[in-house]
Scaffold this motif. Structure first.
Motif, PDB file in Angstrom:
ATOM      1  N   ILE A   1       0.866  -1.078  -0.044  1.00 38.78           N
ATOM      2  CA  ILE A   1       0.207   0.026   0.069  1.00 38.78           C
ATOM      3  C   ILE A   1       0.790   1.301   0.051  1.00 38.78           C
ATOM      4  O   ILE A   1       1.952   1.241   0.653  1.00 38.78           O
ATOM      5  CB  ILE A   1      -0.787   0.049   1.267  1.00 38.78           C
ATOM      6  N   ALA A   2       0.565   2.212  -0.836  1.00 40.49           N
ATOM      7  CA  ALA A   2       1.311   3.486  -0.990  1.00 40.49           C
ATOM      8  C   ALA A   2       0.554   4.706  -0.069  1.00 40.49           C
ATOM      9  O   ALA A   2       1.281   5.058   0.694  1.00 40.49           O
ATOM     10  CB  ALA A   2       1.386   3.866  -2.267  1.00 40.49           C
ATOM     11  N   HIS A   3      -0.709   4.745  -0.461  1.00 40.77           N
ATOM     12  CA  HIS A   3      -1.306   5.853   0.167  1.00 40.77           C
ATOM     13  C   HIS A   3      -2.938   5.565   0.131  1.00 40.77           C
ATOM     14  O   HIS A   3      -3.225   4.878  -0.874  1.00 40.77           O
ATOM     15  CB  HIS A   3      -0.875   7.310  -0.253  1.00 40.77           C
TER      16      HIS A   3
ATOM     17  N   THR B   1       1.558   0.486  -4.511  1.00 41.51           N
ATOM     18  CA  THR B   1       2.683   1.081  -4.946  1.00 41.51           C
ATOM     19  C   THR B   1       2.636   0.763  -6.671  1.00 41.51           C
ATOM     20  O   THR B   1       3.649   1.574  -7.143  1.00 41.51           O
ATOM     21  CB  THR B   1       3.813   0.458  -4.438  1.00 41.51           C
ATOM     22  N   LYS B   2       1.769  -0.200  -7.074  1.00 41.79           N
ATOM     23  CA  LYS B   2       1.671  -0.291  -8.608  1.00 41.79           C
ATOM     24  C   LYS B   2       1.100   1.004  -9.227  1.00 41.79           C
ATOM     25  O   LYS B   2       0.820   0.990 -10.328  1.00 41.79           O
ATOM     26  CB  LYS B   2       1.191  -1.705  -8.839  1.00 41.79           C
TER      27      LYS B   2
END
Lengths: 240, 240
Positions: A177-179, A215-216
């Motif tokens: 997970i990025a945000h 994140t992708k």
DNA sequence: AAGTGGTCTAGACCACGGC
DNA sequence: CCGTGGTCTAGACCACTTC
């Protein structure tokens, strides 16, 4: 000196860790001054920029406040806000026993708006997951998660009872997970929601719609949460 | 090459400016890839760390999304969120005419809880300022501000009608704002609030309590805002 | 004057993504 | 493979606060 990651963690994370630990142990109290950038750099044998990175990130998370010319100080204990945490993580930080009741789990293909938010074609097959979140014995929140049925096939009821959804997605599906981009507003509880949350119909609830980005660069998860307003406050730090 | 601030602005701000401008002109659309750190560094004649700073800050503000190995991309237009803006600034960004009606302005000395939030002794003299915020002709929000009467004496009704409170505090009192810690929850509108906002009593409203911190490390302002939930969504980006 | 955070340099290597 | 962002160095000067 080249960078040597002692435990796989970046240096600035390790530095944060030492500060957070002293905070949890009570050796550092709100208002106390924290080691300066230069002190941290010396102590940990890193450059100024790295020590700076550690403190700047802690400030964004609301743990400390920095004042030019004065120093870096421990912030009042508003609980690590501004940080993306699963419901389970959030509550366990507050020392509350948490449980969650699976209300429904199934595949749907008629939610056009949700499909759009996930960046999928309309009428895509989606997993819909409804859960009632409990703190202690009391219901806190009603959460409905939507995921692509193709990307996350095999999500089972049994597994969800044991571990958090975040863990499953991370470990079983390699999701990182990025945000999350969130829309927050207020609404009133409809009869069914009120019944589940144990409040009277028409009560105000906090509604949070989360688009959780991997994140992708894709939206991996769309979550609609309704939170009892008498049990919840969202804490945010915003900068000028 | 020493740092030469061309217009008083830090280099990373100037770089952000060029990107934001291209975005506003429509030359850059959501999903488009933005100049990489290395390209920006070369174009603007700065080091990598500086170019990086510019992009990282834009990501925290929700303008772009960064993906390792891939690049930096323009985010969907969620309006610069995660940024502390006055009500006036927020609405003007959305292209809505804004006005605000001063409901009351006076000095009180009985709000112990508010005094505590401002870090003042109980029974301190406080300025209380109630305003109704309008977008176009419609009421949007009800805001009550509290300030130390000693620090901000001479705040007049006439001045407040012309310029924003933020401007007055910045220019007349030299206040510089660092950040705001906010508590967000939902509540129902009491009869008077409902009447002012033009909604039915018992409607859900978003309640935001802001502690606005100055760069001096003090809480300069405490603001209690009630926002019509049918006209407002709070946008937040949270990181893992 | 001494110390702090804020900005900045001119490089470096690493981890990851896409071709 | 090459380009991207992520981490990091070993310094520098500036703006600011505190004394």
């Amino acid at each position: 000196m080249p960078q040597v990651r002692k435990n796989g963690l970046p240096a600035y994370r390790r530095i944060q860790g030492t500060i957070v630990k002293r905070l949890e142990l009570g050796q550092l109290k709100p208002g106390d001054i924290v080691d300066s950038e230069r002190e941290l750099a010396r102590i940990h044998g890193v450059s100024l920029m790295t020590a700076r990175h550690a403190l700047a990130a802690l400030e964004r998370e609301g743990m400390v406040v920095r004042r030019r010319g004065a120093g870096t100080f421990v912030a009042p204990p508003k609980i690590h806000f501004n940080k993306l945490m699963s419901y389970t993580e959030q509550m366990s930080v507050r020392g509350l026993g948490v449980s969650s009741k699976l209300l429904s789990l199934g595949v749907i293909d008629t939610e056009q708006e949700v499909a759009a938010r996930l960046g999928l074609p309309a009428s895509s097959r989606l997993i819909k997951l409804e859960r009632l979140r409990l703190g202690g014995e009391e219901p806190f929140a009603l959460e409905t998660c939507y995921l692509s049925a193709d990307d996350f096939s095999g999500l089972t009821r049994a597994r969800l009872d044991r571990v958090s959804l975040f863990s499953i997605l991370e470990h079983d599906y390699g999701l990182r997970i990025a945000h999350a981009d969130e829309e927050v507003d207020a609404t009133t509880a409809d009869p069914q929601t009120a019944r589940l949350l144990g409040i009277s119909p028409g009560s105000a609830v906090l509604r949070i719609r989360q688009e959780i980005h991997s994140t992708k660069g894709k939206v991996a998860l769309y979550v609609l949460g309704l939170y009892r307003s008498d049990r919840h406050t969202l804490l945010i730090r915003r900068f000028r």
